[in-house]
Design a protein around this motif. Structure first.
Motif, PDB file in Angstrom:
ATOM      1  N   GLY A   1       1.182 -65.126 -37.632  1.00 22.51           N
ATOM      2  CA  GLY A   1       0.272 -65.878 -38.471  1.00 22.51           C
ATOM      3  C   GLY A   1      -0.855 -65.065 -39.052  1.00 22.51           C
ATOM      4  O   GLY A   1      -1.614 -65.544 -39.881  1.00 22.51           O
ATOM      5  N   LEU A   2      -1.017 -63.814 -38.603  1.00 21.34           N
ATOM      6  CA  LEU A   2      -2.114 -62.978 -39.080  1.00 21.34           C
ATOM      7  C   LEU A   2      -1.622 -61.687 -39.713  1.00 21.34           C
ATOM      8  O   LEU A   2      -2.422 -60.831 -40.068  1.00 21.34           O
ATOM      9  N   GLY A   3      -0.302 -61.518 -39.832  1.00 25.37           N
ATOM     10  CA  GLY A   3       0.236 -60.351 -40.516  1.00 25.37           C
ATOM     11  C   GLY A   3       0.226 -59.074 -39.723  1.00 25.37           C
ATOM     12  O   GLY A   3       0.102 -57.979 -40.284  1.00 25.37           O
ATOM     13  N   TYR A   4       0.348 -59.144 -38.389  1.00 22.82           N
ATOM     14  CA  TYR A   4       0.358 -57.931 -37.578  1.00 22.82           C
ATOM     15  C   TYR A   4       1.687 -57.191 -37.649  1.00 22.82           C
ATOM     16  O   TYR A   4       1.757 -56.015 -37.344  1.00 22.82           O
ATOM     17  N   GLY A   5       2.760 -57.901 -38.008  1.00 15.95           N
ATOM     18  CA  GLY A   5       4.063 -57.239 -38.109  1.00 15.95           C
ATOM     19  C   GLY A   5       4.685 -56.992 -36.755  1.00 15.95           C
ATOM     20  O   GLY A   5       4.521 -57.762 -35.816  1.00 15.95           O
ATOM     21  N   ASN A   6       5.382 -55.875 -36.632  1.00 19.01           N
ATOM     22  CA  ASN A   6       6.152 -55.571 -35.431  1.00 19.01           C
ATOM     23  C   ASN A   6       5.475 -54.534 -34.542  1.00 19.01           C
ATOM     24  O   ASN A   6       6.146 -53.762 -33.851  1.00 19.01           O
ATOM     25  N   GLY A   7       4.160 -54.481 -34.555  1.00 19.79           N
ATOM     26  CA  GLY A   7       3.458 -53.524 -33.709  1.00 19.79           C
ATOM     27  C   GLY A   7       3.475 -53.946 -32.256  1.00 19.79           C
ATOM     28  O   GLY A   7       4.078 -54.953 -31.865  1.00 19.79           O
ATOM     29  N   LYS A   8       2.775 -53.180 -31.413  1.00 21.73           N
ATOM     30  CA  LYS A   8       2.711 -53.459 -29.993  1.00 21.73           C
ATOM     31  C   LYS A   8       2.010 -54.786 -29.749  1.00 21.73           C
ATOM     32  O   LYS A   8       0.954 -55.053 -30.319  1.00 21.73           O
ATOM     33  N   LYS A   9       2.608 -55.626 -28.896  1.00 24.85           N
ATOM     34  CA  LYS A   9       2.054 -56.941 -28.624  1.00 24.85           C
ATOM     35  C   LYS A   9       1.073 -56.873 -27.458  1.00 24.85           C
ATOM     36  O   LYS A   9       1.401 -56.361 -26.387  1.00 24.85           O
ATOM     37  N   GLY A  10      -0.126 -57.377 -27.677  1.00 24.70           N
ATOM     38  CA  GLY A  10      -1.117 -57.410 -26.614  1.00 24.70           C
ATOM     39  C   GLY A  10      -0.802 -58.483 -25.587  1.00 24.70           C
ATOM     40  O   GLY A  10      -0.139 -59.484 -25.885  1.00 24.70           O
ATOM     41  N   LYS A  11      -1.306 -58.285 -24.372  1.00 27.12           N
ATOM     42  CA  LYS A  11      -1.024 -59.241 -23.309  1.00 27.12           C
ATOM     43  C   LYS A  11      -2.127 -59.199 -22.264  1.00 27.12           C
ATOM     44  O   LYS A  11      -2.724 -58.146 -22.009  1.00 27.12           O
ATOM     45  N   VAL A  12      -2.377 -60.362 -21.655  1.00 26.44           N
ATOM     46  CA  VAL A  12      -3.331 -60.475 -20.557  1.00 26.44           C
ATOM     47  C   VAL A  12      -2.537 -60.687 -19.270  1.00 26.44           C
ATOM     48  O   VAL A  12      -1.746 -61.627 -19.171  1.00 26.44           O
ATOM     49  N   TRP A  13      -2.747 -59.800 -18.289  1.00 32.44           N
ATOM     50  CA  TRP A  13      -2.110 -59.910 -16.979  1.00 32.44           C
ATOM     51  C   TRP A  13      -3.154 -60.468 -16.021  1.00 32.44           C
ATOM     52  O   TRP A  13      -4.057 -59.753 -15.595  1.00 32.44           O
ATOM     53  N   SER A  14      -3.047 -61.756 -15.739  1.00 31.87           N
ATOM     54  CA  SER A  14      -4.081 -62.472 -14.986  1.00 31.87           C
ATOM     55  C   SER A  14      -3.620 -62.710 -13.552  1.00 31.87           C
ATOM     56  O   SER A  14      -2.497 -63.167 -13.315  1.00 31.87           O
ATOM     57  N   PHE A  15      -4.514 -62.413 -12.588  1.00 30.42           N
ATOM     58  CA  PHE A  15      -4.213 -62.583 -11.165  1.00 30.42           C
ATOM     59  C   PHE A  15      -5.226 -63.548 -10.547  1.00 30.42           C
ATOM     60  O   PHE A  15      -6.429 -63.455 -10.821  1.00 30.42           O
ATOM     61  N   GLU A  16      -4.734 -64.455  -9.719  1.00 30.67           N
ATOM     62  CA  GLU A  16      -5.589 -65.435  -9.060  1.00 30.67           C
ATOM     63  C   GLU A  16      -5.126 -65.616  -7.617  1.00 30.67           C
ATOM     64  O   GLU A  16      -3.945 -65.859  -7.361  1.00 30.67           O
ATOM     65  N   PHE A  17      -6.069 -65.505  -6.669  1.00 32.27           N
ATOM     66  CA  PHE A  17      -5.755 -65.609  -5.240  1.00 32.27           C
ATOM     67  C   PHE A  17      -5.441 -67.048  -4.832  1.00 32.27           C
ATOM     68  O   PHE A  17      -4.581 -67.290  -3.989  1.00 32.27           O
ATOM     69  N   HIS A  18      -6.145 -68.012  -5.455  1.00 30.22           N
ATOM     70  CA  HIS A  18      -6.006 -69.426  -5.076  1.00 30.22           C
ATOM     71  C   HIS A  18      -4.804 -70.021  -5.796  1.00 30.22           C
ATOM     72  O   HIS A  18      -4.754 -70.045  -7.031  1.00 30.22           O
TER      73      HIS A  18
ATOM     74  N   LEU B   1     -14.971 -52.380 -22.921  1.00 31.16           N
ATOM     75  CA  LEU B   1     -13.634 -51.969 -22.475  1.00 31.16           C
ATOM     76  C   LEU B   1     -12.756 -51.504 -23.630  1.00 31.16           C
ATOM     77  O   LEU B   1     -11.641 -51.030 -23.395  1.00 31.16           O
ATOM     78  N   GLY B   2     -13.231 -51.655 -24.862  1.00 28.24           N
ATOM     79  CA  GLY B   2     -12.449 -51.221 -26.018  1.00 28.24           C
ATOM     80  C   GLY B   2     -11.212 -52.057 -26.247  1.00 28.24           C
ATOM     81  O   GLY B   2     -10.189 -51.541 -26.726  1.00 28.24           O
ATOM     82  N   VAL B   3     -11.279 -53.338 -25.941  1.00 29.07           N
ATOM     83  CA  VAL B   3     -10.107 -54.216 -26.066  1.00 29.07           C
ATOM     84  C   VAL B   3      -9.907 -54.590 -27.529  1.00 29.07           C
ATOM     85  O   VAL B   3     -10.858 -54.977 -28.224  1.00 29.07           O
ATOM     86  N   GLY B   4      -8.665 -54.485 -28.009  1.00 27.41           N
ATOM     87  CA  GLY B   4      -8.323 -54.841 -29.384  1.00 27.41           C
ATOM     88  C   GLY B   4      -6.889 -55.309 -29.461  1.00 27.41           C
ATOM     89  O   GLY B   4      -6.187 -55.393 -28.436  1.00 27.41           O
ATOM     90  N   PRO B   5      -6.406 -55.636 -30.648  1.00 27.41           N
ATOM     91  CA  PRO B   5      -5.021 -56.093 -30.803  1.00 27.41           C
ATOM     92  C   PRO B   5      -4.032 -55.080 -30.224  1.00 27.41           C
ATOM     93  O   PRO B   5      -4.088 -53.894 -30.529  1.00 27.41           O
ATOM     94  N   GLY B   6      -3.135 -55.567 -29.379  1.00 24.70           N
ATOM     95  CA  GLY B   6      -2.134 -54.714 -28.760  1.00 24.70           C
ATOM     96  C   GLY B   6      -2.508 -54.184 -27.391  1.00 24.70           C
ATOM     97  O   GLY B   6      -1.686 -53.559 -26.722  1.00 24.70           O
ATOM     98  N   THR B   7      -3.745 -54.432 -26.925  1.00 22.58           N
ATOM     99  CA  THR B   7      -4.196 -53.927 -25.625  1.00 22.58           C
ATOM    100  C   THR B   7      -3.529 -54.700 -24.486  1.00 22.58           C
ATOM    101  O   THR B   7      -3.327 -55.909 -24.574  1.00 22.58           O
ATOM    102  N   GLN B   8      -3.208 -53.983 -23.418  1.00 20.74           N
ATOM    103  CA  GLN B   8      -2.754 -54.599 -22.173  1.00 20.74           C
ATOM    104  C   GLN B   8      -3.953 -54.613 -21.224  1.00 20.74           C
ATOM    105  O   GLN B   8      -4.476 -53.553 -20.865  1.00 20.74           O
ATOM    106  N   ILE B   9      -4.410 -55.801 -20.825  1.00 21.45           N
ATOM    107  CA  ILE B   9      -5.602 -55.911 -19.989  1.00 21.45           C
ATOM    108  C   ILE B   9      -5.263 -56.663 -18.708  1.00 21.45           C
ATOM    109  O   ILE B   9      -4.539 -57.656 -18.726  1.00 21.45           O
ATOM    110  N   ILE B  10      -5.791 -56.178 -17.591  1.00 18.14           N
ATOM    111  CA  ILE B  10      -5.648 -56.823 -16.289  1.00 18.14           C
ATOM    112  C   ILE B  10      -6.914 -57.611 -16.014  1.00 18.14           C
ATOM    113  O   ILE B  10      -8.031 -57.098 -16.161  1.00 18.14           O
TER     114      ILE B  10
END
Length: 432
Positions: free
Chosen positions: A185-202, A149-158
């Motif tokens: 803590g890893l020196g990424y600075g002010n770049g785009k922040k990655g996030k996981v958008w998680s969905f659960e039916f239950h 999926l090419g996921v890396g720092p800053g990626t938005q993933i569903i």
């Protein structure tokens, strides 16, 4: 690897503000949630360290005070206050043969056997020790999925179908590029922040996952939504009053659903869309049956997805060790003609000796077969240092196969007529 005694060390006063899943701490304490206990090669246990708690296992009793303050990877011996059954049997045998009695004033001895290792939490260790609420996406699958999926720092993933949260922890580590409040803590600075958008039916599983993520310090990096994405789509209720819903603007999607083809119509470029409008979007579906795969692929083609492919992950562990070169007496074959001739000569001499002994026994003479045979060396040589021999690897005898089929596809970026015209002019300019 550091070996520690059961005496409690001093606690470290500095506490990392970053989750231990994202930055390995120098030492483990109450804020390291959770700590992972390595019991055996295939058995791990997640615990929350507390000075008043004690770990009971088949390897002995371990007060949490013996873990607090240690660096990850430390070996901890069992407490002698409550020895293991093996130690109890050993002490019973020793007391039966002892000539002196032990007085009450003698200090208690450390347990003779029984130890565990204390580790910092990682996505892989959490997968091996988490409480199973549903089918779990194991490390061989999750690592391959995130790579494709090419996921890396800053990626938005569903992620749809969070379940026990195994893939959630692997994904949040892959997209991590700092907390929304500026911590990284890893020196990424002010770049785009990655996030996981998680969905659960239950609803209950969604609540449990929120609690675990908050306990692990990952709640601001993952947004868990209780929702039926097959019926309602992937837009998230907006916390602001400006709009009713928020788009994840995702460029990577993972669907662990029983009927992923029902969710695909909600993953289009039609506004409002949960997809990133300025990037191509990659998707993976996780389906155990080939009938599900067939129906999913048909739905993908009708909705404009391209580069559709299905793979199945099969993996084996490799045992890597150092092997000493084997000599002729250790079972290795002859390496030269001289060794082969010496072997044949020894076989012929052995046969002649055996015939002579058999003839002596038939004639009534005293004879024995003891000592008859080839003279061998006294066993394999032992490693004297870590540089002897050669490094070899061996596959596991069993092939771990088929957890599910992984279907991948790509949704190209949408082009307008103006953009197409601009690209055409740029190509013509480059050709001149």
């Amino acid at each position: 690897m550091t070996t520690s005694h059961s005496a409690p060390p001093q606690e470290e006063t500095m506490v990392s503000a970053v989750s231990p899943f994202l930055e390995i701490p120098h030492s483990l304490n109450e804020s390291s949630k959770p700590a992972i206990i390595h019991l055996r090669r295939d058995q791990h246990q997640a615990i929350t360290l507390s000075p008043a708690s004690t770990l009971q296992s088949r390897f002995g009793t371990f007060p949490h005070t013996s873990f607090i303050g240690l660096p990850p990877g430390s070996q901890v011996r069992a407490s002698a206050a409550q020895p293991t059954q093996r130690d109890q049997r050993k002490r019973k045998r020793q007391s039966a043969s002892a000539t002196t009695t032990t007085t009450e004033s003698e200090e208690p001895q450390e347990a003779a056997s029984g130890f565990v290792h204390i580790l910092a939490p990682t996505a892989e260790l959490w997968t091996a020790s988490l409480p199973h609420r549903t089918q779990v996406v194991y490390t061989p699958d999750s690592s391959y999925i995130l790579h494709r999926l090419g996921v890396g720092p800053g990626t938005q993933i569903i992620e749809a179908g969070a379940g026990s949260g195994s893939f959630t922890h692997a994904a949040v580590r892959a997209v991590y590029s700092g907390y929304p409040d500026g911590r990284d803590g890893l020196g990424y600075g002010n770049g785009k922040k990655g996030k996981v958008w998680s969905f659960e039916f239950h609803e209950e599983r969604a609540g449990k996952l929120r609690e675990e993520l908050e306990h692990h310090g990952l709640d601001t990096l993952v947004e868990v939504t209780h929702k039926d994405v097959c019926a309602e789509g992937f837009l998230v209720p907006s916390p602001s009053t400006d709009s009713e819903f928020t788009s994840p603007a995702a460029s990577a999607i993972f669907l662990d659903l029983p009927a992923p083809w029902l969710a695909l119509p909600h993953l289009t470029r039609a506004s409002p869309s949960p997809l990133d409008p300025l990037a191509e979007v990659r998707i993976c579906t996780f389906s155990p049956c080939i009938e599900q795969v067939t129906r999913t692929c048909s739905s993908m083609r009708s909705l404009g997805w391209v580069d559709i492919s299905t793979v199945e992950i099969s993996h084996q562990n490799l045992e890597v060790r150092r092997q000493l070169p084997r000599g002729y007496d250790d079972g290795a074959g002859p390496r030269t003609i001289a060794e082969a001739l010496a072997r044949l000569k020894g076989v012929n001499e052995f046969r002649e000796q055996r015939k002579d002994i058999q003839s002596s026994i038939a004639a009534g003479e005293s004879a024995s077969f003891a000592g008859l045979g080839f003279k061998k060396s006294g066993g394999r040589r032992k490693l004297e240092n870590g540089d002897e021999g050669r490094i070899v690897s061996r596959n596991e005898p069993d092939l771990k196969s088929h957890t599910s089929f992984l279907t991948f596809a790509t949704l190209p970026r949408e082009w307008t007529a103006e953009q197409e015209k601009e690209v055409g002019e740029w190509v013509k300019a480059m050709e001149k």
